[in-house]
Motif scaffolding. Structure first.
Motif, PDB file in Angstrom:
ATOM      1  N   HIS A 251       0.788  -1.236   0.000  1.00  0.00           N
ATOM      2  CA  HIS A 251       0.000   0.000   0.000  1.00  0.00           C
ATOM      3  C   HIS A 251       0.821   1.287   0.000  1.00  0.00           C
ATOM      4  N   ARG A 252       2.081   1.230   0.370  1.00  0.00           N
ATOM      5  CA  ARG A 252       2.941   2.418   0.362  1.00  0.00           C
ATOM      6  C   ARG A 252       4.311   2.056  -0.223  1.00  0.00           C
ATOM      7  N   PRO A 253       4.335   1.451  -1.413  1.00  0.00           N
ATOM      8  CA  PRO A 253       5.604   0.918  -1.930  1.00  0.00           C
ATOM      9  C   PRO A 253       6.654   1.979  -2.239  1.00  0.00           C
ATOM     10  N   ASP A 254       6.240   3.185  -2.552  1.00  0.00           N
ATOM     11  CA  ASP A 254       7.192   4.215  -2.975  1.00  0.00           C
ATOM     12  C   ASP A 254       7.368   5.321  -1.938  1.00  0.00           C
ATOM     13  N   VAL A 255       6.920   5.067  -0.719  1.00  0.00           N
ATOM     14  CA  VAL A 255       6.997   6.076   0.337  1.00  0.00           C
ATOM     15  C   VAL A 255       8.161   5.736   1.268  1.00  0.00           C
ATOM     16  N   PRO A 256       8.978   6.724   1.660  1.00  0.00           N
ATOM     17  CA  PRO A 256      10.071   6.448   2.605  1.00  0.00           C
ATOM     18  C   PRO A 256       9.536   5.870   3.915  1.00  0.00           C
ATOM     19  N   VAL A 257      10.333   5.015   4.531  1.00  0.00           N
ATOM     20  CA  VAL A 257       9.902   4.328   5.748  1.00  0.00           C
ATOM     21  C   VAL A 257      10.906   4.551   6.870  1.00  0.00           C
ATOM     22  N   VAL A 258      10.404   4.960   8.018  1.00  0.00           N
ATOM     23  CA  VAL A 258      11.193   4.957   9.248  1.00  0.00           C
ATOM     24  C   VAL A 258      10.894   3.626   9.926  1.00  0.00           C
ATOM     25  N   SER A 259      11.844   2.715   9.882  1.00  0.00           N
ATOM     26  CA  SER A 259      11.625   1.354  10.371  1.00  0.00           C
ATOM     27  C   SER A 259      12.423   1.107  11.641  1.00  0.00           C
ATOM     28  N   LEU A 260      11.730   0.839  12.727  1.00  0.00           N
ATOM     29  CA  LEU A 260      12.439   0.564  13.971  1.00  0.00           C
ATOM     30  C   LEU A 260      13.152  -0.780  13.930  1.00  0.00           C
ATOM     31  N   ASP A 261      12.599  -1.759  13.215  1.00  0.00           N
ATOM     32  CA  ASP A 261      13.299  -3.041  13.076  1.00  0.00           C
ATOM     33  C   ASP A 261      14.642  -2.839  12.381  1.00  0.00           C
ATOM     34  N   ARG A 262      14.633  -2.031  11.325  1.00  0.00           N
ATOM     35  CA  ARG A 262      15.869  -1.773  10.595  1.00  0.00           C
ATOM     36  C   ARG A 262      16.877  -1.024  11.467  1.00  0.00           C
ATOM     37  N   LEU A 263      16.387  -0.066  12.230  1.00  0.00           N
ATOM     38  CA  LEU A 263      17.277   0.692  13.111  1.00  0.00           C
ATOM     39  C   LEU A 263      17.849  -0.197  14.213  1.00  0.00           C
ATOM     40  N   ARG A 264      17.049  -1.120  14.727  1.00  0.00           N
ATOM     41  CA  ARG A 264      17.576  -2.049  15.735  1.00  0.00           C
ATOM     42  C   ARG A 264      18.725  -2.865  15.162  1.00  0.00           C
ATOM     43  N   ALA A 265      18.532  -3.332  13.931  1.00  0.00           N
ATOM     44  CA  ALA A 265      19.590  -4.120  13.294  1.00  0.00           C
ATOM     45  C   ALA A 265      20.851  -3.282  13.100  1.00  0.00           C
ATOM     46  N   GLU A 266      20.676  -2.039  12.671  1.00  0.00           N
ATOM     47  CA  GLU A 266      21.833  -1.167  12.445  1.00  0.00           C
ATOM     48  C   GLU A 266      22.551  -0.828  13.746  1.00  0.00           C
ATOM     49  N   LEU A 267      21.775  -0.663  14.818  1.00  0.00           N
ATOM     50  CA  LEU A 267      22.357  -0.275  16.104  1.00  0.00           C
ATOM     51  C   LEU A 267      22.741  -1.477  16.966  1.00  0.00           C
ATOM     52  N   GLY A 268      22.367  -2.680  16.522  1.00  0.00           N
ATOM     53  CA  GLY A 268      22.688  -3.878  17.291  1.00  0.00           C
ATOM     54  C   GLY A 268      21.913  -3.989  18.589  1.00  0.00           C
ATOM     55  N   VAL A 269      20.664  -3.538  18.576  1.00  0.00           N
ATOM     56  CA  VAL A 269      19.824  -3.566  19.778  1.00  0.00           C
ATOM     57  C   VAL A 269      18.807  -4.697  19.666  1.00  0.00           C
ATOM     58  N   SER A 270      18.727  -5.524  20.678  1.00  0.00           N
ATOM     59  CA  SER A 270      17.756  -6.617  20.704  1.00  0.00           C
ATOM     60  C   SER A 270      16.355  -6.068  20.976  1.00  0.00           C
ATOM     61  N   PRO A 271      15.296  -6.728  20.452  1.00  0.00           N
ATOM     62  CA  PRO A 271      13.929  -6.308  20.783  1.00  0.00           C
ATOM     63  C   PRO A 271      13.650  -6.324  22.283  1.00  0.00           C
ATOM     64  N   ALA A 272      14.408  -7.137  23.015  1.00  0.00           N
ATOM     65  CA  ALA A 272      14.214  -7.214  24.459  1.00  0.00           C
ATOM     66  C   ALA A 272      15.095  -6.223  25.215  1.00  0.00           C
ATOM     67  N   GLY A 273      15.937  -5.485  24.489  1.00  0.00           N
ATOM     68  CA  GLY A 273      16.866  -4.570  25.138  1.00  0.00           C
ATOM     69  C   GLY A 273      16.313  -3.171  25.321  1.00  0.00           C
ATOM     70  N   ASP A 274      17.177  -2.260  25.731  1.00  0.00           N
ATOM     71  CA  ASP A 274      16.812  -0.860  25.938  1.00  0.00           C
ATOM     72  C   ASP A 274      16.555  -0.207  24.576  1.00  0.00           C
ATOM     73  N   GLN A 275      15.353   0.310  24.394  1.00  0.00           N
ATOM     74  CA  GLN A 275      14.940   0.828  23.086  1.00  0.00           C
ATOM     75  C   GLN A 275      15.127   2.338  22.935  1.00  0.00           C
ATOM     76  N   ARG A 276      15.718   2.996  23.914  1.00  0.00           N
ATOM     77  CA  ARG A 276      15.790   4.458  23.849  1.00  0.00           C
ATOM     78  C   ARG A 276      16.632   4.958  22.682  1.00  0.00           C
ATOM     79  N   ALA A 277      17.741   4.305  22.408  1.00  0.00           N
ATOM     80  CA  ALA A 277      18.577   4.735  21.283  1.00  0.00           C
ATOM     81  C   ALA A 277      17.852   4.524  19.959  1.00  0.00           C
ATOM     82  N   VAL A 278      17.086   3.444  19.868  1.00  0.00           N
ATOM     83  CA  VAL A 278      16.323   3.163  18.649  1.00  0.00           C
ATOM     84  C   VAL A 278      15.247   4.223  18.447  1.00  0.00           C
ATOM     85  N   ALA A 279      14.535   4.552  19.519  1.00  0.00           N
ATOM     86  CA  ALA A 279      13.482   5.565  19.422  1.00  0.00           C
ATOM     87  C   ALA A 279      14.055   6.923  19.037  1.00  0.00           C
ATOM     88  N   ALA A 280      15.204   7.263  19.613  1.00  0.00           N
ATOM     89  CA  ALA A 280      15.831   8.550  19.292  1.00  0.00           C
ATOM     90  C   ALA A 280      16.232   8.608  17.820  1.00  0.00           C
TER      91      ALA A 280
END
Length: 374
Positions: A251-280
């Motif tokens: 439904h939004r194939p050509d729209v930029p996406v802010v993805s928290l899953d992608r940011l977690r992977a880039e920052l090396g943060v587990s879903p069970a870890g502290d999410q403050r850096a990901v949110a920022a």
């Protein structure tokens, strides 16, 4: 809802078979033995009160005259209105029994229970909204935010239903101020009728007017706010495994996406870890799109109202239009999909998200869509 249909009192006798109700639901049995303040609940424990409230509802001519589906939905709300008391009951500093917070927690519990039972989203959210606000009519006229609450209830459920629920709650107890409380409930109903929100949703000049009414206390609900939005931000909300990525691709194939899953992977943060850096990091990415006046998708679980408010507040500050898309799926689908992901979210984290889950409502955005994926 078949289970509630089968248990709901029916004509001609309108009898409540409480033994069947107890047998059907463990959360009803959990109410047994939960104490209440004897001054305001002289009838005894929470189970006794709940049974008496259901019997009081079944005796009301206003309830009996409703269509069968509406009767069942109201019966479910009365049956579940104190579902959280076993988890909220405590002694205060003066030794009095209290159950502070049981309305809000009851909203969360009812949502989870009804989701697991397969209730339709609109039906479930109607019941949950009534539970969350079931104490409002008791002291409504003393609240400075009464208008906003009444309008919110009208957008999620019906204030006429809330009046019946609150009345059954009072009639299902033994207390010295029941007459005063019933008068207050009746006054709340009259107030809602005067405000045009008793039997249906309160009307607003536009979705933009509604959005800003709920963001700015004291705003005139009839003010036709000028729509100066310059972009649309689509904020997704949903548990892991509901199909957010799939929805974006479709439904939004050509729209930029802010993805928290992608940011977690880039920052090396587990879903069970502290999410403050990901949110920022997500907020900083979003600011980039907002400064550029560029529409985008905010892809995160966003299961709590406070999380979505952090997104909506930022978007609104840049004159963005807020669209919330709430995705959900049956419990077994959510868990199967999540476990099939390359990096599944731990079950304990999913369970914690379910316990905090607040479905988005029309007061949060210009547009809110509830979609079920299967």
């Amino acid at each position: 809802m078949r289970m509630f249909d089968e248990l709901c009192p029916e004509p001609p006798g309108w009898a409540l078979d409480w033994d069947r109700v107890r047998d059907a639901f463990g959360w009803v049995r959990d109410l047994a033995g939960v104490p209440q303040d004897a001054v305001f609940h002289g009838e005894g424990d929470v189970e006794t009160h709940t049974r008496m409230a259901c019997e009081a509802l079944a005796a009301m001519p206003e309830w009996r005259s409703r269509p069968r589906g509406e009767r069942t939905r109201l019966f479910a709300a009365v049956l579940m209105h104190d579902v959280a008391k076993p988890h909220c009951t405590a002694l205060d500093d003066g030794g009095r029994i209290t159950a502070r917070g049981h309305s809000r927690r009851g909203d969360l519990m009812a949502r989870r229970i009804l989701w697991e039972l397969g209730a339709p989203v609109e039906w479930r959210e109607h019941v949950a909204a009534l539970i969350r606000h079931h104490q409002v009519p008791f002291w409504a006229l003393e609240r400075p935010d009464l208008q906003r609450i009444a309008f919110r209830v009208s957008l999620l459920a019906r204030n006429s239903d809330l009046v019946l629920l609150a009345s059954a709650d009072i009639l299902g107890r033994v207390c010295p101020d029941s007459a005063e409380l019933l008068d207050n409930v009746a006054l709340y109903g009259e107030y809602c009728a005067e405000e045009g929100c008793l039997d249906g949703p309160r009307a607003f000049p536009s979705d933009h007017a509604r959005f800003w009414y709920f963001r700015k206390p004291g705003r005139d609900p009839g003010y036709a706010a000028y729509d100066d939005t310059r972009l649309t931000a689509t904020v997704l909300s949903g548990l892991p495994g509901v199909g957010k990525d799939h929805w974006i691709a479709a439904h939004r194939p050509d729209v930029p996406v802010v993805s928290l899953d992608r940011l977690r992977a880039e920052l090396g943060v587990s879903p069970a870890g502290d999410q403050r850096a990901v949110a920022a990091a997500a907020h900083e990415q979003a600011r980039g799109h907002l400064r550029a006046g560029r529409s985008f998708v905010w892809n995160a679980t966003n299961v709590s109202r406070s999380q979505r408010e952090a997104c909506a507040g930022l978007i609104a500050g840049y004159r963005g239009r807020v669209e919330v898309v709430a995705l959900e799926a049956p419990p077994e689908v959510v868990r199967d999909r999540n476990r099939g992901r390359p990096s599944p979210v731990p079950d304990a984290v999913v369970d914690r998200l379910v316990r905090r889950w607040e479905t988005p409502d029309p007061t949060e955005a210009h547009r809110v869509r509830w979609l079920t994926t299967v």
